[in-house]
Scaffold this motif. Structure first.
Motif, PDB file in Angstrom:
ATOM      1  N   ASP A 225       0.835  -1.208   0.000  1.00  0.00           N
ATOM      2  CA  ASP A 225       0.000   0.000   0.000  1.00  0.00           C
ATOM      3  C   ASP A 225       0.866   1.253   0.000  1.00  0.00           C
ATOM      4  N   PHE A 226       1.921   1.242   0.810  1.00  0.00           N
ATOM      5  CA  PHE A 226       2.833   2.394   0.865  1.00  0.00           C
ATOM      6  C   PHE A 226       3.499   2.605  -0.499  1.00  0.00           C
ATOM      7  N   SER A 228       2.404   1.661  -3.424  1.00  0.00           N
ATOM      8  CA  SER A 228       1.405   2.094  -4.401  1.00  0.00           C
ATOM      9  C   SER A 228       1.067   3.568  -4.231  1.00  0.00           C
ATOM     10  N   GLU A 229       0.886   3.999  -2.991  1.00  0.00           N
ATOM     11  CA  GLU A 229       0.546   5.398  -2.721  1.00  0.00           C
ATOM     12  C   GLU A 229       1.658   6.350  -3.138  1.00  0.00           C
ATOM     13  N   ASN A 230       2.909   5.869  -3.108  1.00  0.00           N
ATOM     14  CA  ASN A 230       4.052   6.727  -3.422  1.00  0.00           C
ATOM     15  C   ASN A 230       4.701   6.390  -4.767  1.00  0.00           C
ATOM     16  N   ASN A 231       3.987   5.615  -5.583  1.00  0.00           N
ATOM     17  CA  ASN A 231       4.449   5.265  -6.937  1.00  0.00           C
ATOM     18  C   ASN A 231       5.844   4.657  -6.938  1.00  0.00           C
TER      19      ASN A 231
END
Length: 354
Positions: A225-226, A228-231
């Motif tokens: 998730d981290f 994904s959120e930060n590309n």
């Protein structure tokens, strides 16, 4: 001649009477059987969706005179198969509608071809226990034609009774087949290999050894998730590094990580940590199957090291890489986990095992 004439009319009257009697009888029928299976809907659906799999659990497949004709495509919408049997005659079945992992609607024709109207068959797959098990329902409905009404009137069982027994037995067989297939596994020690290591994001925790499995998945989800959120793109599959393994207290300290292409500079308060894994030479073992067999896979690797005279590199920690895992793959027999135990690199001291 008059005798034969009277006999003919008598038979005709009798036939008309029988036809009128059975023709006015309600020929509609419906049969439904349900069974909860300890398998995810995706696994049950995949098994049912391919007609070739039915040979493993269909109760009617015990008929030695049964001959089945399969086309090139036996799964998905439009797939079909046909059969002939000394006992049950000829017939065919076709998939009319598919809702992946949820529902299959089919047409079945007895003593005819798929050009005939046939009867409707419906499968539903309802997730239970958060998707760990499935409530499987198998339903058939239709109408008997005149000759079918007459035929079943002469039998000890009605069509509904015959189909209900067949469905119940087949669902029991299906459940048994799924349990057997889901518990199949292989353990293969690949020998000496090099692991490149690299930068990674991770989290570390301590837990009882019996609770490791329940902690790994949410830790992986937190990292993914981290990222994904930060590309931040992942470079490879998730892994677990075992930092400490205490047999006396049955506890462990371990890190769950995912490789990145470069070092990631993290902000204050980040839920994950950035680290670097050095390259290592290790003994590699691959488990294909449920995680419940990981202990056996580790024991196999340890034995390989002992039998081969290898020396563990105590400065580097053993780890597992989840090559194919849940929840992407629901069938545990297809999960792939690689085990690495780092060894000293002076290979002149070692002998290769057969």
């Amino acid at each position: 001649m008059k005798f034969f004439k009277y006999l003919f009319f008598l038979v005709l009257i009798l036939f008309i009477g029988v036809a009128l009697y059975f023709g006015t009888q309600d020929g509609h029928f419906s049969v439904s059987e349900t069974r909860e299976m300890n398998a995810p809907p995706e696994v049950v659906f995949e098994e049912v969706n391919d007609f070739k799999n039915w040979q493993k659990w269909g109760s009617w497949m015990n008929d030695e005179s049964l001959k089945i004709n399969y086309p090139d495509i036996t799964s998905g919408k439009g797939a079909f198969y046909s059969w002939s049997s000394d006992k049950d005659g000829e017939g065919a079945m076709e998939n009319l509608y598919i809702e992946i992992n949820k529902k299959i609607t089919q047409k079945i024709v007895f003593n005819g071809s798929l050009e005939d109207e046939g009867n409707q068959v419906t499968w539903t797959f309802e997730p239970q226990n958060n998707g760990k098990s499935t409530l499987v329902s198998w339903y058939m409905e239709g109408s008997l034609n005149l000759f079918e009404k007459i035929y079943f009137a002469t039998q000890d069982q009605s069509l509904e009774e015959m189909v209900r027994f067949m469905y119940r037995e087949s669902l029991e067989n299906l459940d048994a087949v799924l349990q057997k297939e889901m518990n199949e596994y292989t353990i293969e020690t690949k020998g000496i290999t090099n692991y490149s290591g690299g930068f990674y994001l991770y989290n570390t925790t301590a837990s009882k050894q019996s609770e490791i499995g329940t902690k790994i998945t949410p830790m992986i989800e937190q990292i993914t998730d981290f990222m994904s959120e930060n590309n931040i793109p992942a470079q490879g599959n998730p892994f677990v590094i075992y930092l400490d393994w205490d047999e006396m207290s049955k506890t462990s300290i371990f890190s769950v990580g995912i490789h990145t292409s470069d070092m990631v500079i993290l902000p204050d308060g980040s839920p994950v940590i950035s680290g670097y894994m050095e390259a290592s030479t290790a003994i590699k073992t691959t488990l294909t199957g449920n995680y419940s067999y990981l202990t056996k896979a580790w024991e196999t690797t340890e034995k390989y090291i002992q039998d081969g005279g290898f020396v563990k590199n105590e400065t580097k920690h053993p780890f597992e890489v989840f090559v194919i895992k849940a929840p992407q793959e629901k069938n545990p027999s297809r999960w792939v986990t690689d085990i690495y135990i780092p060894i000293e690199t002076n290979q002149n001291e070692y002998r290769e095992l057969e």
